[in-house]
Design a protein around this motif. Sequence first.
Motif, short mmCIF file in Angstrom:
data_model
loop_
_atom_site.label_atom_id
_atom_site.label_comp_id
_atom_site.label_asym_id
_atom_site.label_seq_id
_atom_site.Cartn_x
_atom_site.Cartn_y
_atom_site.Cartn_z
N PHE A 2 0.86 -1.18 0.00
CA PHE A 2 0.00 0.00 0.00
C PHE A 2 0.90 1.23 0.00
CE2 PHE A 2 -4.44 1.37 1.13
CZ PHE A 2 -4.21 2.74 1.15
N ILE A 3 0.91 1.98 -1.12
CA ILE A 3 1.69 3.21 -1.22
C ILE A 3 0.76 4.37 -0.90
CG2 ILE A 3 3.11 4.68 -2.69
CD1 ILE A 3 3.88 2.22 -4.28
N ASP A 4 1.05 5.05 0.19
CA ASP A 4 0.17 6.07 0.76
C ASP A 4 0.74 7.45 0.49
OD1 ASP A 4 -1.55 7.57 2.29
OD2 ASP A 4 -0.87 6.80 4.22
N SER A 5 0.01 8.28 -0.27
CA SER A 5 0.50 9.61 -0.60
C SER A 5 -0.17 10.71 0.20
CB SER A 5 0.29 9.89 -2.10
OG SER A 5 -1.08 10.07 -2.38
N GLY A 6 -1.15 10.36 1.05
CA GLY A 6 -1.87 11.40 1.75
C GLY A 6 -2.30 11.04 3.15
N ASN A 7 -1.53 10.19 3.82
CA ASN A 7 -1.85 9.76 5.19
C ASN A 7 -3.25 9.13 5.27
OD1 ASN A 7 0.60 10.71 6.38
ND2 ASN A 7 -0.22 12.79 6.31
N SER A 8 -3.60 8.35 4.25
CA SER A 8 -4.94 7.76 4.20
C SER A 8 -4.98 6.32 4.72
CB SER A 8 -5.46 7.77 2.76
OG SER A 8 -4.60 7.02 1.90
N PHE A 9 -3.82 5.71 4.91
CA PHE A 9 -3.79 4.31 5.35
C PHE A 9 -4.29 4.20 6.79
CE2 PHE A 9 -1.73 0.66 7.34
CZ PHE A 9 -2.08 -0.34 6.46
N SER A 10 -5.15 3.20 7.04
CA SER A 10 -5.70 2.99 8.38
C SER A 10 -5.66 1.50 8.72
CB SER A 10 -7.14 3.50 8.46
OG SER A 10 -7.73 3.12 9.68
N ALA A 11 -4.74 1.13 9.59
CA ALA A 11 -4.66 -0.27 10.02
C ALA A 11 -5.92 -0.67 10.77
CB ALA A 11 -3.43 -0.47 10.90
N GLN A 12 -6.49 0.26 11.54
CA GLN A 12 -7.72 -0.04 12.30
C GLN A 12 -8.88 -0.36 11.36
OE1 GLN A 12 -5.78 2.59 12.71
NE2 GLN A 12 -5.09 2.62 14.86
N ARG A 13 -8.95 0.38 10.24
CA ARG A 13 -10.03 0.15 9.28
C ARG A 13 -9.88 -1.22 8.61
NH1 ARG A 13 -15.05 1.21 9.05
NH2 ARG A 13 -15.89 1.96 7.09
N ILE A 14 -8.65 -1.58 8.29
CA ILE A 14 -8.41 -2.90 7.68
C ILE A 14 -8.79 -4.00 8.66
CG2 ILE A 14 -6.59 -4.47 6.91
CD1 ILE A 14 -5.24 -2.09 5.59
N ALA A 15 -8.40 -3.84 9.93
CA ALA A 15 -8.77 -4.84 10.94
C ALA A 15 -10.29 -4.95 11.05
CB ALA A 15 -8.16 -4.46 12.29
N HIS A 16 -11.00 -3.83 10.93
CA HIS A 16 -12.46 -3.85 10.97
C HIS A 16 -13.02 -4.67 9.82
CE1 HIS A 16 -16.64 -2.54 11.01
NE2 HIS A 16 -16.48 -2.14 9.76
N PHE A 17 -12.48 -4.48 8.62
CA PHE A 17 -12.97 -5.24 7.46
C PHE A 17 -12.70 -6.73 7.63
CE2 PHE A 17 -12.43 -1.15 4.91
CZ PHE A 17 -13.80 -0.90 4.89
N VAL A 18 -11.53 -7.07 8.17
CA VAL A 18 -11.21 -8.48 8.40
C VAL A 18 -12.19 -9.09 9.40
CG1 VAL A 18 -9.50 -10.08 9.32
CG2 VAL A 18 -8.78 -8.22 7.82
N ASN A 19 -12.42 -8.41 10.51
CA ASN A 19 -13.31 -8.93 11.56
C ASN A 19 -14.77 -8.95 11.14
OD1 ASN A 19 -11.40 -9.51 13.63
ND2 ASN A 19 -11.19 -7.31 14.02
N GLN A 20 -15.12 -8.20 10.09
CA GLN A 20 -16.48 -8.16 9.59
C GLN A 20 -16.91 -9.50 8.98
OE1 GLN A 20 -17.84 -3.98 7.86
NE2 GLN A 20 -17.48 -5.43 6.26
N ASP A 21 -15.93 -10.25 8.50
CA ASP A 21 -16.21 -11.54 7.87
C ASP A 21 -16.79 -12.50 8.92
OD1 ASP A 21 -16.17 -14.01 6.62
OD2 ASP A 21 -14.26 -13.64 5.62
N SER A 22 -17.94 -13.13 8.61
CA SER A 22 -18.59 -14.03 9.56
C SER A 22 -17.72 -15.23 9.90
CB SER A 22 -19.93 -14.51 9.00
OG SER A 22 -19.73 -15.20 7.78
N SER A 23 -16.86 -15.63 8.97
CA SER A 23 -15.97 -16.76 9.24
C SER A 23 -14.82 -16.36 10.16
CB SER A 23 -15.39 -17.32 7.93
OG SER A 23 -14.54 -16.35 7.32
N PHE A 24 -14.76 -15.06 10.44
CA PHE A 24 -13.68 -14.55 11.28
C PHE A 24 -14.26 -13.91 12.54
CE2 PHE A 24 -9.76 -12.31 12.30
CZ PHE A 24 -8.80 -13.16 11.80
#
Length: 316
Positions: free
Chosen positions: A141-163
Motif C-alpha cells: 500500500f503506497i500512501d501519498s496522503g496519510n490515508s492508510f488505516s490499520a484499524q479500518r483494515i482490521a475492521h474489514f477483516v473482523n467483519q467476515d462471519s468466518s472470522f
Amino acid sequence: MGLLKSMEDEYPLIDSIFQEFCGSRGIFTVEDFLIHDLNALISFAEKQPYSERLIQGIDQLLSVVNGLHKPWLNGVELLKDAQQNKHTFAVAFEEDDPILYGAFREGFITELVGQSCSGKTQVCLLAAASVAKGYAGCVVFIDSGNSFSAQRIAHFVNQDSSFAPKQGNIEALDVIMMKILCYSAFDIFSLFDVLHQLEMKLKNQICSVRLLIVDSFSSLIIPLLGGNGPYSHALMISAASLLKKIAHEYHVCVLVTNHMVAGEGGTSKPALGESWKSIPHVRLLLSRDRESNTISVIRHPSMAAGTQVKFRISNS
C-alpha cells in the motif's frame, strides 16, 4: 528502458558527450534521467561548452520516453497467460456479492475515480484486507496522503462471519496484518524509489506481491502538470509504464486512485487528462449519496460501461 550508452547508435544526440554530461550527474539509465530534477539538469547544461546540443539531447530523450511501446503478443500467448497467471480477487462489503467481479485482477491496472469522500480509500482498504486475508502473498500500500488505516483494515477483516471473535483470531489477525506493507510517498520521485525497489525484489523473488495500491496516484502527478510540459508528461508515462510492467510481468493486481476536476460545461471529469485515460485496464467511478455508495463502470474489458453496483460502508 536501459542504459543511455545502448541508445547511442539509434539516437545521435545521445552521444558520448551527452552520456559524459549525464554521468557527471549520476545519470546512466533512462530511469535515472526521469527521476532527476529536469530544471536543475537544464540549468547545469546551460553552463556547459556544448549547452545547445546537450539541451537538444535532453529533448530527444524525453521524446524517446513518450514513444515507448511494448512488443506485440499473439492471442495464444495472451490466453495462456490469462488462464494460468491472471487470477481475479473477490472484494465485497458486508458479505454482499463481489464488487464488479473481474475488476480486481492480476495483471490489470484498476483505477478508482471519484470526488473527495466518495469512498476511494475505503475500497482500497477493503481490497487490502480481502487479498491479505484470502490469498497467499502480500499487499503493498503506497500512501501519498496519510490515508492508510490499520484499524479500518482490521475492521474489514473482523467483519467476515468466518472470522467472528473467537480464540486464536487475535493471532490470525496479526498474521493478516503482517502481510500488508505500507510505504509513504509524497512526491513522484518517492514513488519511483518504492516501485524500483519493489520491482527488484519481485525480480529476485525476494517477495510475492498480489496487490499493489497507490492511493492517490493523481496527487503525485498533478503538482508536476503546471509548467513542466513534456517533462511532467514523460514522468507520468514512465510511472504508468512501470506500473504496467509490474502488473503484467509479476502477475500483480495494481489499484490506483484518481480525483475529479472541472470539465466543460461545469461537469466533472477524471484528472490526469487524455494521455492517462488509456492506461488503466479498468476504470470505475465512485459516487456517494446519503444512503449508499455507488460504483459505475467507465471501462471494463468484459462489462458494459454504465453498469452500477451499490454498496454501504459501515462506520462501526
